[in-house]
Design a protein around this motif. Structure first.
Motif, mmCIF file in Angstrom:
data_model
loop_
_atom_site.group_PDB
_atom_site.id
_atom_site.type_symbol
_atom_site.label_atom_id
_atom_site.label_comp_id
_atom_site.label_asym_id
_atom_site.label_seq_id
_atom_site.Cartn_x
_atom_site.Cartn_y
_atom_site.Cartn_z
ATOM 1 N N PRO A 167 12.640 79.957 61.980
ATOM 2 C CA PRO A 167 11.291 80.448 61.639
ATOM 3 C C PRO A 167 10.238 80.055 62.683
ATOM 4 O O PRO A 167 9.347 80.852 62.998
ATOM 5 C CB PRO A 167 10.990 79.797 60.285
ATOM 6 C CG PRO A 167 11.944 78.652 60.164
ATOM 7 C CD PRO A 167 13.167 79.014 60.959
ATOM 8 N N GLY A 192 10.084 82.326 65.720
ATOM 9 C CA GLY A 192 9.465 83.617 65.408
ATOM 10 C C GLY A 192 7.950 83.511 65.359
ATOM 11 O O GLY A 192 7.231 84.327 65.957
ATOM 12 N N TYR A 248 18.694 87.534 65.337
ATOM 13 C CA TYR A 248 18.021 88.121 64.177
ATOM 14 C C TYR A 248 16.500 87.947 64.251
ATOM 15 O O TYR A 248 15.746 88.787 63.763
ATOM 16 C CB TYR A 248 18.548 87.512 62.878
ATOM 17 C CG TYR A 248 19.966 87.931 62.538
ATOM 18 C CD1 TYR A 248 20.563 89.014 63.188
ATOM 19 C CD2 TYR A 248 20.702 87.262 61.569
ATOM 20 C CE1 TYR A 248 21.859 89.395 62.890
ATOM 21 C CE2 TYR A 248 22.004 87.645 61.265
ATOM 22 C CZ TYR A 248 22.580 88.718 61.938
ATOM 23 O OH TYR A 248 23.853 89.105 61.650
ATOM 24 N N VAL A 249 16.054 86.847 64.841
ATOM 25 C CA VAL A 249 14.602 86.634 65.017
ATOM 26 C C VAL A 249 14.067 87.684 65.995
ATOM 27 O O VAL A 249 13.016 88.287 65.768
ATOM 28 C CB VAL A 249 14.297 85.207 65.525
ATOM 29 C CG1 VAL A 249 12.810 85.016 65.775
ATOM 30 C CG2 VAL A 249 14.809 84.166 64.534
ATOM 31 N N ILE A 265 15.347 90.660 66.634
ATOM 32 C CA ILE A 265 15.330 91.981 65.979
ATOM 33 C C ILE A 265 14.124 92.053 65.030
ATOM 34 O O ILE A 265 13.395 93.051 65.000
ATOM 35 C CB ILE A 265 16.660 92.231 65.220
ATOM 36 C CG1 ILE A 265 17.797 92.390 66.220
ATOM 37 C CG2 ILE A 265 16.553 93.467 64.323
ATOM 38 C CD1 ILE A 265 19.196 92.434 65.605
ATOM 39 N N GLY A 266 13.879 90.966 64.270
ATOM 40 C CA GLY A 266 12.730 90.916 63.357
ATOM 41 C C GLY A 266 11.422 91.123 64.111
ATOM 42 O O GLY A 266 10.538 91.858 63.656
ATOM 43 N N LEU A 267 11.293 90.506 65.287
ATOM 44 C CA LEU A 267 10.058 90.648 66.077
ATOM 45 C C LEU A 267 9.870 92.093 66.535
ATOM 46 O O LEU A 267 8.757 92.631 66.488
ATOM 47 C CB LEU A 267 10.110 89.733 67.312
ATOM 48 C CG LEU A 267 9.859 88.258 67.060
ATOM 49 C CD1 LEU A 267 10.094 87.458 68.339
ATOM 50 C CD2 LEU A 267 8.430 88.010 66.567
ATOM 51 N N VAL A 276 10.938 94.743 65.067
ATOM 52 C CA VAL A 276 10.562 95.541 63.887
ATOM 53 C C VAL A 276 9.075 95.296 63.567
ATOM 54 O O VAL A 276 8.303 96.245 63.345
ATOM 55 C CB VAL A 276 11.461 95.187 62.672
ATOM 56 C CG1 VAL A 276 10.929 95.809 61.388
ATOM 57 C CG2 VAL A 276 12.899 95.639 62.925
ATOM 58 N N ILE A 277 8.639 94.018 63.564
ATOM 59 C CA ILE A 277 7.228 93.688 63.282
ATOM 60 C C ILE A 277 6.310 94.366 64.298
ATOM 61 O O ILE A 277 5.276 94.936 63.956
ATOM 62 C CB ILE A 277 7.010 92.154 63.292
ATOM 63 C CG1 ILE A 277 7.671 91.526 62.056
ATOM 64 C CG2 ILE A 277 5.516 91.795 63.339
ATOM 65 C CD1 ILE A 277 7.677 90.002 62.063
ATOM 66 N N SER A 302 3.683 97.014 62.826
ATOM 67 C CA SER A 302 2.274 96.611 62.852
ATOM 68 C C SER A 302 1.465 97.528 63.769
ATOM 69 O O SER A 302 0.312 97.830 63.492
ATOM 70 C CB SER A 302 2.129 95.130 63.237
ATOM 71 O OG SER A 302 1.734 94.981 64.549
ATOM 72 N N TYR A 317 -2.125 91.019 66.170
ATOM 73 C CA TYR A 317 -1.652 90.734 64.805
ATOM 74 C C TYR A 317 -2.664 89.884 64.034
ATOM 75 O O TYR A 317 -2.812 90.029 62.838
ATOM 76 C CB TYR A 317 -0.349 89.920 64.807
ATOM 77 C CG TYR A 317 0.779 90.466 65.622
ATOM 78 C CD1 TYR A 317 1.379 91.680 65.271
ATOM 79 C CD2 TYR A 317 1.267 89.774 66.730
ATOM 80 C CE1 TYR A 317 2.438 92.174 66.010
ATOM 81 C CE2 TYR A 317 2.321 90.257 67.464
ATOM 82 C CZ TYR A 317 2.899 91.450 67.110
ATOM 83 O OH TYR A 317 3.945 91.937 67.835
#
Ligand SMILES: [Zn+2]
Ligand SMILES: [Zn+2]
Length: 185
Positions: free
Chosen positions: A32, A35, A104-105, A107-109, A111-112, A116, A160
């Motif tokens: 976490p 990220g 996975y972090v 990929i998450g970034l 997507v965010i 956003s 963001y």
């Protein structure tokens, strides 16, 4: 985005990009934290880059392309001068040269970043009325915040989070009022 992914794949294959697959390679809390750190560092990179791009001589050459949309739309999220696109796309590959990140972090970034950017260019407020004044919500940027940047130019440079706009005294004084007008409920 495709350029960004190609750069990262190339860097990964050659061992320069520090993306890891096994969660146990680093402490669990790094997942976490890496990220959140990446989001904050990107915010800092983008805010100051964005202010630099509003210097008139730079603006005319690069950033004007994005501001040709006075009223933002989801398409505006992908409307940039190639040089601006390159400078923005360079952030994640450069960061990954320095800090390790779980796949996975990453990929998450990605997507965010995509979601956003589309939300911020909707020109339709999706967050509820209490959001802009909530102790957490007031630090997050949404459609009203960024639509003011497209209309007023000298305010709301963030990506963001509103933190640099607050510190740099560049948050629009009309934000709260416009948010109340545009917020659906
Ligand atoms: Zn701008
Ligand atoms: Zn924009």
């Amino acid at each position: 985005m495709p350029l960004q992914i190609a750069l990262m794949l190339l860097g990964w294959q050659t061992g320069y990009i520090k993306v890891y697959l096994k969660g146990s390679d680093y402490a669990w809390w790094w997942i976490p934290l890496s990220g959140l750190l990446a989001l904050f560092l990107q915010e800092t990179y983008y805010y100051w880059l964005h202010r630099w791009m509003h210097i008139p001589s730079v603006y005319k050459l690069v950033h004007k392309w994005h501001h040709d949309s006075q009223i933002a739309s989801p398409w505006t999220a992908f409307s940039f001068h190639p040089l601006e696109g390159l400078i923005q796309a360079a952030f994640l590959p450069l960061l990954l040269l320095v800090i390790p990140m779980h796949l996975y972090v990453l990929i998450g970034l990605l997507v965010i970043m995509s979601i956003s950017s589309v939300i911020n260019h909707l020109d339709i407020e999706v967050y509820p009325k209490w959001f802009a004044r909530h102790f957490l919500g007031k630090w997050l940027i949404g459609a009203t915040h960024h639509s003011l940047h497209h209309k007023q130019y000298k305010y709301n440079f963030g990506l963001y989070f509103t933190c640099w706009d607050v510190i740099g005294k560049t948050e629009s004084p009309y934000y709260g009022q416009l948010f109340d007008e545009k917020s659906p409920h």
